[in-house]
Write a protein that holds these residues in place. Structure first.
Motif, PDB file in Angstrom:
ATOM      1  N   ARG A 101       0.863  -1.187   0.000  1.00  0.00           N
ATOM      2  CA  ARG A 101       0.000   0.000   0.000  1.00  0.00           C
ATOM      3  C   ARG A 101       0.890   1.224   0.000  1.00  0.00           C
ATOM      4  O   ARG A 101       2.024   1.194   0.482  1.00  0.00           O
ATOM      5  N   ARG A 102       0.351   2.264  -0.547  1.00  0.00           N
ATOM      6  CA  ARG A 102       1.088   3.517  -0.676  1.00  0.00           C
ATOM      7  C   ARG A 102       1.090   4.257   0.662  1.00  0.00           C
ATOM      8  O   ARG A 102       0.055   4.411   1.300  1.00  0.00           O
ATOM      9  N   ILE A 103       2.275   4.699   1.062  1.00  0.00           N
ATOM     10  CA  ILE A 103       2.396   5.545   2.250  1.00  0.00           C
ATOM     11  C   ILE A 103       3.165   6.788   1.828  1.00  0.00           C
ATOM     12  O   ILE A 103       4.271   6.696   1.329  1.00  0.00           O
ATOM     13  N   GLY A 104       2.550   7.919   1.957  1.00  0.00           N
ATOM     14  CA  GLY A 104       3.187   9.134   1.463  1.00  0.00           C
ATOM     15  C   GLY A 104       3.023   9.254  -0.036  1.00  0.00           C
ATOM     16  O   GLY A 104       2.254   8.529  -0.663  1.00  0.00           O
ATOM     17  N   ASN A 105       3.766  10.173  -0.608  1.00  0.00           N
ATOM     18  CA  ASN A 105       3.639  10.424  -2.051  1.00  0.00           C
ATOM     19  C   ASN A 105       4.374   9.419  -2.920  1.00  0.00           C
ATOM     20  O   ASN A 105       3.933   9.101  -4.013  1.00  0.00           O
ATOM     21  N   ASP A 106       5.509   8.942  -2.467  1.00  0.00           N
ATOM     22  CA  ASP A 106       6.320   8.098  -3.351  1.00  0.00           C
ATOM     23  C   ASP A 106       6.859   6.844  -2.677  1.00  0.00           C
ATOM     24  O   ASP A 106       7.810   6.247  -3.152  1.00  0.00           O
ATOM     25  N   ARG A 107       6.264   6.424  -1.576  1.00  0.00           N
ATOM     26  CA  ARG A 107       6.745   5.240  -0.874  1.00  0.00           C
ATOM     27  C   ARG A 107       5.640   4.191  -0.787  1.00  0.00           C
ATOM     28  O   ARG A 107       4.469   4.522  -0.695  1.00  0.00           O
ATOM     29  N   TYR A 108       6.050   2.940  -0.819  1.00  0.00           N
ATOM     30  CA  TYR A 108       5.131   1.815  -0.679  1.00  0.00           C
ATOM     31  C   TYR A 108       5.643   0.899   0.420  1.00  0.00           C
ATOM     32  O   TYR A 108       6.850   0.794   0.641  1.00  0.00           O
ATOM     33  N   ARG A 109       4.732   0.235   1.109  1.00  0.00           N
ATOM     34  CA  ARG A 109       5.099  -0.698   2.165  1.00  0.00           C
ATOM     35  C   ARG A 109       4.342  -2.009   1.928  1.00  0.00           C
ATOM     36  O   ARG A 109       3.128  -2.000   1.715  1.00  0.00           O
ATOM     37  N   ASP A 110       5.079  -3.129   1.971  1.00  0.00           N
ATOM     38  CA  ASP A 110       4.443  -4.431   1.790  1.00  0.00           C
ATOM     39  C   ASP A 110       3.423  -4.681   2.888  1.00  0.00           C
ATOM     40  O   ASP A 110       3.668  -4.397   4.066  1.00  0.00           O
ATOM     41  N   ILE A 111       2.281  -5.223   2.498  1.00  0.00           N
ATOM     42  CA  ILE A 111       1.237  -5.598   3.453  1.00  0.00           C
ATOM     43  C   ILE A 111       1.548  -6.983   4.024  1.00  0.00           C
ATOM     44  O   ILE A 111       1.359  -7.240   5.198  1.00  0.00           O
ATOM     45  N   ALA A 112       2.012  -7.866   3.163  1.00  0.00           N
ATOM     46  CA  ALA A 112       2.397  -9.220   3.566  1.00  0.00           C
ATOM     47  C   ALA A 112       3.623  -9.594   2.754  1.00  0.00           C
ATOM     48  O   ALA A 112       3.737  -9.242   1.586  1.00  0.00           O
ATOM     49  N   HIS A 113       4.546 -10.296   3.389  1.00  0.00           N
ATOM     50  CA  HIS A 113       5.751 -10.710   2.676  1.00  0.00           C
ATOM     51  C   HIS A 113       6.435 -11.848   3.412  1.00  0.00           C
ATOM     52  O   HIS A 113       6.275 -11.990   4.630  1.00  0.00           O
ATOM     53  N   PRO A 114       7.201 -12.676   2.705  1.00  0.00           N
ATOM     54  CA  PRO A 114       7.943 -13.752   3.359  1.00  0.00           C
ATOM     55  C   PRO A 114       9.082 -13.163   4.191  1.00  0.00           C
ATOM     56  O   PRO A 114       9.667 -12.139   3.830  1.00  0.00           O
ATOM     57  N   ILE A 115       9.390 -13.815   5.285  1.00  0.00           N
ATOM     58  CA  ILE A 115      10.447 -13.351   6.179  1.00  0.00           C
ATOM     59  C   ILE A 115      11.822 -13.839   5.717  1.00  0.00           C
ATOM     60  O   ILE A 115      12.810 -13.129   5.827  1.00  0.00           O
ATOM     61  N   SER A 116      11.886 -15.050   5.173  1.00  0.00           N
ATOM     62  CA  SER A 116      13.183 -15.632   4.812  1.00  0.00           C
ATOM     63  C   SER A 116      13.310 -15.799   3.297  1.00  0.00           C
ATOM     64  O   SER A 116      12.316 -15.876   2.579  1.00  0.00           O
ATOM     65  N   SER A 117      14.543 -15.889   2.842  1.00  0.00           N
ATOM     66  CA  SER A 117      14.804 -16.124   1.415  1.00  0.00           C
ATOM     67  C   SER A 117      14.238 -17.451   0.929  1.00  0.00           C
ATOM     68  O   SER A 117      13.643 -17.508  -0.151  1.00  0.00           O
ATOM     69  N   PRO A 118      14.387 -18.547   1.703  1.00  0.00           N
ATOM     70  CA  PRO A 118      13.792 -19.809   1.239  1.00  0.00           C
ATOM     71  C   PRO A 118      12.266 -19.723   1.095  1.00  0.00           C
ATOM     72  O   PRO A 118      11.698 -20.301   0.163  1.00  0.00           O
ATOM     73  N   ALA A 119      11.610 -19.002   1.989  1.00  0.00           N
ATOM     74  CA  ALA A 119      10.150 -18.851   1.878  1.00  0.00           C
ATOM     75  C   ALA A 119       9.797 -18.061   0.630  1.00  0.00           C
ATOM     76  O   ALA A 119       8.867 -18.411  -0.102  1.00  0.00           O
ATOM     77  N   ARG A 120      10.538 -16.997   0.337  1.00  0.00           N
ATOM     78  CA  ARG A 120      10.299 -16.207  -0.875  1.00  0.00           C
ATOM     79  C   ARG A 120      10.513 -17.072  -2.114  1.00  0.00           C
ATOM     80  O   ARG A 120       9.711 -17.036  -3.053  1.00  0.00           O
ATOM     81  N   GLU A 121      11.580 -17.847  -2.126  1.00  0.00           N
ATOM     82  CA  GLU A 121      11.868 -18.712  -3.276  1.00  0.00           C
ATOM     83  C   GLU A 121      10.767 -19.744  -3.491  1.00  0.00           C
ATOM     84  O   GLU A 121      10.382 -20.031  -4.628  1.00  0.00           O
ATOM     85  N   LYS A 122      10.233 -20.286  -2.396  1.00  0.00           N
ATOM     86  CA  LYS A 122       9.159 -21.280  -2.484  1.00  0.00           C
ATOM     87  C   LYS A 122       7.910 -20.664  -3.125  1.00  0.00           C
ATOM     88  O   LYS A 122       7.297 -21.255  -4.021  1.00  0.00           O
ATOM     89  N   ILE A 123       7.546 -19.469  -2.677  1.00  0.00           N
ATOM     90  CA  ILE A 123       6.372 -18.784  -3.230  1.00  0.00           C
ATOM     91  C   ILE A 123       6.623 -18.405  -4.682  1.00  0.00           C
ATOM     92  O   ILE A 123       5.777 -18.617  -5.550  1.00  0.00           O
ATOM     93  N   GLU A 124       7.804 -17.854  -4.948  1.00  0.00           N
ATOM     94  CA  GLU A 124       8.146 -17.431  -6.307  1.00  0.00           C
ATOM     95  C   GLU A 124       8.113 -18.618  -7.267  1.00  0.00           C
ATOM     96  O   GLU A 124       7.552 -18.524  -8.363  1.00  0.00           O
ATOM     97  N   THR A 125       8.677 -19.734  -6.867  1.00  0.00           N
ATOM     98  CA  THR A 125       8.688 -20.932  -7.711  1.00  0.00           C
ATOM     99  C   THR A 125       7.270 -21.414  -7.998  1.00  0.00           C
ATOM    100  O   THR A 125       6.929 -21.726  -9.144  1.00  0.00           O
ATOM    101  N   ALA A 126       6.422 -21.448  -6.971  1.00  0.00           N
ATOM    102  CA  ALA A 126       5.037 -21.909  -7.146  1.00  0.00           C
ATOM    103  C   ALA A 126       4.268 -20.999  -8.102  1.00  0.00           C
ATOM    104  O   ALA A 126       3.551 -21.474  -8.984  1.00  0.00           O
ATOM    105  N   VAL A 127       4.433 -19.688  -7.951  1.00  0.00           N
ATOM    106  CA  VAL A 127       3.708 -18.739  -8.806  1.00  0.00           C
ATOM    107  C   VAL A 127       4.234 -18.796 -10.241  1.00  0.00           C
ATOM    108  O   VAL A 127       3.445 -18.829 -11.191  1.00  0.00           O
ATOM    109  N   ILE A 128       5.532 -18.828 -10.415  1.00  0.00           N
ATOM    110  CA  ILE A 128       6.099 -18.877 -11.768  1.00  0.00           C
ATOM    111  C   ILE A 128       5.727 -20.184 -12.469  1.00  0.00           C
ATOM    112  O   ILE A 128       5.392 -20.183 -13.654  1.00  0.00           O
ATOM    113  N   ASN A 129       5.745 -21.299 -11.741  1.00  0.00           N
ATOM    114  CA  ASN A 129       5.327 -22.573 -12.339  1.00  0.00           C
ATOM    115  C   ASN A 129       3.869 -22.514 -12.793  1.00  0.00           C
ATOM    116  O   ASN A 129       3.533 -22.984 -13.884  1.00  0.00           O
ATOM    117  N   LYS A 130       3.003 -21.950 -11.966  1.00  0.00           N
ATOM    118  CA  LYS A 130       1.586 -21.820 -12.327  1.00  0.00           C
ATOM    119  C   LYS A 130       1.420 -20.884 -13.522  1.00  0.00           C
ATOM    120  O   LYS A 130       0.627 -21.144 -14.423  1.00  0.00           O
TER     121      LYS A 130
END
Length: 107
Positions: free
Chosen positions: A50-79
């Motif tokens: 979501r947008r905070i201020g004029n030119d900044r954005y903040r993630d609402i939800a995100h993975p905490i670790s690199s392996p978790a991000r890779e797992k989500i990224e792999t699943a989405v890209i495969n789909k």
């Protein structure tokens, strides 16, 4: 947590945004509006923000670790690849399965 479902909406645009995904974890929690973007080094995910201020954005939800991000990224890209392939094969199918002469004879 296990990814139990990935739903993707392909976008037919010429810009970098290729799809929007929703990822479900353990059939209990879902994260919507994950963007799949074509970057200089290939596809990557942008988590919902979501947008905070004029030119900044903040993630609402995100993975905490690199392996978790890779797992989500792999699943989405495969789909995305699976759905893109399906869409390409549907577009390549003929509109009518009847031979042209049988269509003409019906008139």
């Amino acid at each position: 947590m296990q990814i139990t479902d990935v739903r993707i909406k392909l976008l037919n645009t010429d810009n970098r945004l290729k799809a929007i995904a929703s990822v479900t974890f353990d059939d209990e929690i879902v994260i919507h509006d994950i963007k799949l973007i074509e970057g200089e080094e290939g596809l990557f995910l942008a988590m919902p923000s979501r947008r905070i201020g004029n030119d900044r954005y903040r993630d609402i939800a995100h993975p905490i670790s690199s392996p978790a991000r890779e797992k989500i990224e792999t699943a989405v890209i495969n789909k995305y690849n699976e759905e893109s392939t399906k869409q390409s094969s549907v577009e390549a199918e003929p509109v009518s399965e009847k031979p042209l002469e049988s269509v003409e004879n019906e008139e």
